[in-house]
Design a protein around this motif. Structure first.
Motif, PDB file in Angstrom:
ATOM      1  N   ASP A 431       0.820  -1.214   0.000  1.00 26.35           N
ATOM      2  CA  ASP A 431       0.000   0.000   0.000  1.00 26.35           C
ATOM      3  C   ASP A 431       0.852   1.262   0.000  1.00 26.35           C
ATOM      4  OD1 ASP A 431      -2.283  -1.542  -0.049  1.00 26.35           O
ATOM      5  OD2 ASP A 431      -2.591  -1.472   2.128  1.00 26.35           O
ATOM      6  N   MET A 432       2.091   1.169   0.501  1.00 26.10           N
ATOM      7  CA  MET A 432       3.001   2.316   0.478  1.00 26.10           C
ATOM      8  C   MET A 432       3.837   2.364  -0.797  1.00 26.10           C
ATOM      9  SD  MET A 432       4.318   2.795   4.432  1.00 26.10           S
ATOM     10  CE  MET A 432       4.556   1.072   4.823  1.00 26.10           C
ATOM     11  N   GLY A 433       3.692   1.351  -1.657  1.00 25.70           N
ATOM     12  CA  GLY A 433       4.362   1.408  -2.949  1.00 25.70           C
ATOM     13  C   GLY A 433       5.563   0.518  -3.121  1.00 25.70           C
ATOM     14  N   VAL A 434       5.727  -0.506  -2.252  1.00 28.98           N
ATOM     15  CA  VAL A 434       6.849  -1.424  -2.365  1.00 28.98           C
ATOM     16  C   VAL A 434       6.332  -2.844  -2.543  1.00 28.98           C
ATOM     17  CG1 VAL A 434       8.943  -2.339  -1.306  1.00 28.98           C
ATOM     18  CG2 VAL A 434       8.243   0.019  -0.844  1.00 28.98           C
ATOM     19  N   LEU A 435       6.781  -3.512  -3.596  1.00 32.26           N
ATOM     20  CA  LEU A 435       6.425  -4.911  -3.830  1.00 32.26           C
ATOM     21  C   LEU A 435       7.635  -5.765  -3.469  1.00 32.26           C
ATOM     22  CD1 LEU A 435       4.530  -4.593  -7.236  1.00 32.26           C
ATOM     23  CD2 LEU A 435       3.635  -4.375  -4.898  1.00 32.26           C
ATOM     24  N   VAL A 436       7.502  -6.503  -2.377  1.00 41.92           N
ATOM     25  CA  VAL A 436       8.612  -7.277  -1.846  1.00 41.92           C
ATOM     26  C   VAL A 436       8.242  -8.757  -1.862  1.00 41.92           C
ATOM     27  CG1 VAL A 436       7.852  -7.165   0.566  1.00 41.92           C
ATOM     28  CG2 VAL A 436      10.297  -7.306   0.054  1.00 41.92           C
ATOM     29  N   GLY A 437       9.221  -9.626  -1.735  1.00 45.45           N
ATOM     30  CA  GLY A 437       8.963 -11.054  -1.710  1.00 45.45           C
ATOM     31  C   GLY A 437       8.812 -11.581  -0.296  1.00 45.45           C
ATOM     32  N   LYS A 438       8.273 -12.795  -0.195  1.00 41.63           N
ATOM     33  CA  LYS A 438       8.065 -13.419   1.096  1.00 41.63           C
ATOM     34  C   LYS A 438       8.378 -14.901   0.964  1.00 41.63           C
ATOM     35  CE  LYS A 438       3.797 -13.540   2.666  1.00 41.63           C
ATOM     36  NZ  LYS A 438       3.415 -14.940   2.947  1.00 41.63           N
ATOM     37  N   GLY A 439       9.028 -15.487   1.963  1.00 45.88           N
ATOM     38  CA  GLY A 439       9.372 -16.891   1.873  1.00 45.88           C
ATOM     39  C   GLY A 439       9.714 -17.483   3.208  1.00 45.88           C
ATOM     40  N   GLY A 440      10.500 -18.559   3.179  1.00 46.43           N
ATOM     41  CA  GLY A 440      10.782 -19.323   4.376  1.00 46.43           C
ATOM     42  C   GLY A 440       9.689 -20.360   4.590  1.00 46.43           C
ATOM     43  N   LEU A 441      10.022 -21.442   5.241  1.00 49.95           N
ATOM     44  CA  LEU A 441       9.057 -22.516   5.467  1.00 49.95           C
ATOM     45  C   LEU A 441       7.803 -22.021   6.163  1.00 49.95           C
ATOM     46  CD1 LEU A 441       8.402 -25.544   5.351  1.00 49.95           C
ATOM     47  CD2 LEU A 441       9.572 -25.795   7.547  1.00 49.95           C
ATOM     48  N   HIS A 442       7.945 -21.053   7.053  1.00 44.40           N
ATOM     49  CA  HIS A 442       6.809 -20.547   7.823  1.00 44.40           C
ATOM     50  C   HIS A 442       6.259 -19.223   7.280  1.00 44.40           C
ATOM     51  CE1 HIS A 442       7.669 -23.686  10.739  1.00 44.40           C
ATOM     52  NE2 HIS A 442       8.928 -23.293  10.746  1.00 44.40           N
ATOM     53  N   GLY A 443       6.755 -18.791   6.148  1.00 41.90           N
ATOM     54  CA  GLY A 443       6.246 -17.561   5.552  1.00 41.90           C
ATOM     55  C   GLY A 443       6.547 -16.327   6.360  1.00 41.90           C
ATOM     56  N   ASN A 444       7.669 -16.304   7.080  1.00 38.41           N
ATOM     57  CA  ASN A 444       7.977 -15.176   7.961  1.00 38.41           C
ATOM     58  C   ASN A 444       9.280 -14.471   7.593  1.00 38.41           C
ATOM     59  OD1 ASN A 444       9.509 -17.495   8.844  1.00 38.41           O
ATOM     60  ND2 ASN A 444       9.994 -16.394  10.726  1.00 38.41           N
ATOM     61  N   VAL A 445       9.724 -14.643   6.349  1.00 32.02           N
ATOM     62  CA  VAL A 445      10.959 -14.005   5.898  1.00 32.02           C
ATOM     63  C   VAL A 445      10.669 -13.104   4.705  1.00 32.02           C
ATOM     64  CG1 VAL A 445      13.316 -14.348   5.085  1.00 32.02           C
ATOM     65  CG2 VAL A 445      12.285 -16.023   6.646  1.00 32.02           C
ATOM     66  N   PHE A 446      11.070 -11.852   4.804  1.00 31.80           N
ATOM     67  CA  PHE A 446      10.990 -10.959   3.653  1.00 31.80           C
ATOM     68  C   PHE A 446      12.196 -11.211   2.760  1.00 31.80           C
ATOM     69  CE2 PHE A 446       8.222  -8.568   6.534  1.00 31.80           C
ATOM     70  CZ  PHE A 446       7.137  -8.390   5.690  1.00 31.80           C
ATOM     71  N   ARG A 447      11.927 -11.386   1.483  1.00 32.36           N
ATOM     72  CA  ARG A 447      12.974 -11.639   0.500  1.00 32.36           C
ATOM     73  C   ARG A 447      13.184 -10.364  -0.322  1.00 32.36           C
ATOM     74  NH1 ARG A 447      10.892 -16.652  -2.756  1.00 32.36           N
ATOM     75  NH2 ARG A 447      12.981 -16.572  -3.668  1.00 32.36           N
ATOM     76  N   ILE A 448      14.348  -9.743  -0.170  1.00 31.12           N
ATOM     77  CA  ILE A 448      14.670  -8.510  -0.889  1.00 31.12           C
ATOM     78  C   ILE A 448      15.674  -8.866  -1.978  1.00 31.12           C
ATOM     79  CG2 ILE A 448      15.637  -6.187  -0.722  1.00 31.12           C
ATOM     80  CD1 ILE A 448      14.272  -7.795   2.413  1.00 31.12           C
TER      81      ILE A 448
END
Length: 473
Positions: A431-448
């Protein structure tokens, strides 16, 4: 039930439950700050196609429901330029994920577009049964970026295909069958590479993984031996001596785990493992699908950061900046195993894709993108470290160059994954204008892992948005 199960799998751990928690727990009424994206002198073309609602309805009707979208309200992307993306309204977003680590030199780079258009006007497809200059010289130029012994290139279309082919050649060359891979790894979604992958969220309950052995992951943050690579490597030696006939075909590893959450392998791990694998008759395979082509900053290839020399290297994604292109590089002796039968790939080595690949190699060098990854990656790590001091929810900051990860935890002592909080921040950053990735087995890691043409202004905007989103928890 099927859709609920899919939603849970997509987050890595009970996504729908996590989303409900987010809605219940994060009811901050504070408005999102209005952050200004860095100046960029480009105006997107007016979009005149069907509405987002029409596109979404058409997709739901005619495309497989297993294909998921990010965000509660999906974003529709109609144009891209360098490190920015535009939706149908003309709104600009900062791309911090590069089409899942695929856009290396930037969206619609003029030199790459020119190379592709010129080749399209000549011939689009020949297959390798005929000679073509683009394909042959791309192989030469790619081999020149690799260690001298890796001089034989086989072009395919995707990372999954490349990894499948690497396994085949390793088994043929060694005469052995067993393959060793890491837990938490991701190597593709074909039936063969699904078995190689070690995430339940990406594995269907079908027969797969014959001859694949998954060993303890050398994760310095969550692993049992911390950053002691030699200790993790002993697990590989033990498995080879107890779980196989005493010989193996190959060891497979990403230089930095991508889907698994930007996990940098423990120091000294790969040199020790390579030695154990060699002692048991196997080959060493480096999966450079995400970490290759200068992204780590200090080196052109991720495996070089570990001080090892693999027997086979697989690559995809950034090699073509989004075009369907991948490759397997190996020694002439290993490559010769395919001559025992007929082996062929219809689209591998397509002239248009090869032209794009050649342009990517040139752009990375001409524009100093590897060096940019190094300096900008170090700057981001410094800024992330400052955020880590400010926000206790940040459990670990890691990565190299422009392949970075930020892991969120509910408690730094227990390291309980903060999946729901990650979901909330994920939405706020969009919503602030940044499209970032997400991962990790538990879905709790931002992937830049953005396009490698990012600049300091982009890095600052990402960090400011991340700080603002964290502050709203």
């Amino acid at each position: 039930f099927a859709r609920e199960r899919q939603a849970r799998l997509l987050s890595g751990s009970f996504a729908r439950g996590a989303l409900s928690q987010a809605r219940l727990s994060f009811s901050s009424s504070a408005a999102l700050p209005e952050l200004a994206l860095p100046d960029f002198s480009y105006s997107p073309q007016p979009y005149t196609g069907p509405s987002k609602e029409q596109v979404l309805a058409t997709r739901k009707k005619f495309m497989n429901p297993g294909l998921f979208t990010y965000y509660e309200k999906p974003v529709m992307i109609v144009e891209g330029k360098q490190q920015y993306l535009y939706d149908e309204t003309g709104r600009r977003y900062l791309d911090a994920f590069g089409g899942i680590v695929t856009v290396s030199v930037g969206h619609s780079h003029p030199k790459l577009v020119k190379a592709v258009n010129e080749q399209n006007e000549k011939i689009q497809h020949t297959t390798t049964i005929y000679l073509n200059d683009q394909v042959a010289y791309f192989a030469k130029e790619l081999a020149e970026k690799l260690p001298p012994h890796l001089s034989s290139i086989y072009f395919v279309n995707s990372g999954s295909e490349a990894n499948d082919l690497a396994i085949l050649m390793a088994r043929l060359y060694t005469g052995n069958y067993d393959v060793v891979a890491l837990r938490n790894c991701y190597h593709g979604m074909s039936l063969g590479t699904m078995g190689l992958t070690a995430h339940a969220t990406w594995k269907y309950p079908v027969a797969q993984g014959f001859g694949i052995h998954h060993v303890v992951n050398p994760d310095p943050y969550r692993g049992r031996f911390g950053n002691d690579g030699a200790a993790y490597a002993e697990d590989v030696k033990d498995m080879l001596e107890t779980g196989t006939s005493g010989s193996c075909a190959a060891f497979f590893a990403e230089s930095i785990q991508g889907v698994g959450g930007a996990v940098v392998l423990a120091d000294g791990y790969l040199p020790h493992v390579y030695e154990h694998i060699k002692n048991h008759g196997g080959l060493c395979i480096a999966d450079e699908v995400q970490a290759g082509f200068g992204r780590t900053g200090t080196h052109y290839w991720g495996f070089e950061t570990h001080g090892v020399q693999p027997d086979i290297v697989t690559m995809a994604k950034g090699i073509g900046n989004g075009l369907p292109l991948a490759a397997v590089a190996t020694t002439p002796e290993i490559a010769a195993t395919l001559q025992r039968r007929i082996h062929f790939n219809t689209y591998g080595g397509n002239p248009v894709s090869a032209a794009a690949g050649r342009a990517v190699l040139e752009i990375i060098d001409e524009e100093g993108m590897q060096e940019n990854c190094l300096h900008l990656g170090n700057y981001l790590l410094d800024r992330f470290a400052d955020l880590e001091k400010k926000h206790d929810i940040i459990g670990h900051v890691r990565g190299k160059g422009l392949m970075l990860g930020i892991e969120l935890v509910k408690d730094r002592a227990t390291k309980e994954p903060a999946a729901a909080e990650t979901k909330k921040i994920f939405e706020d950053m969009k919503d602030m204008g940044v499209l970032v990735g997400k991962g990790g087995l538990h879905g709790n890691v931002f992937r830049i892992k953005p396009p490698m043409c990012w600049n300091k202004g982009d890095a600052d905007f990402l960090c400011d948005a991340f700080d603002a989103a964290l502050s709203r928890l």
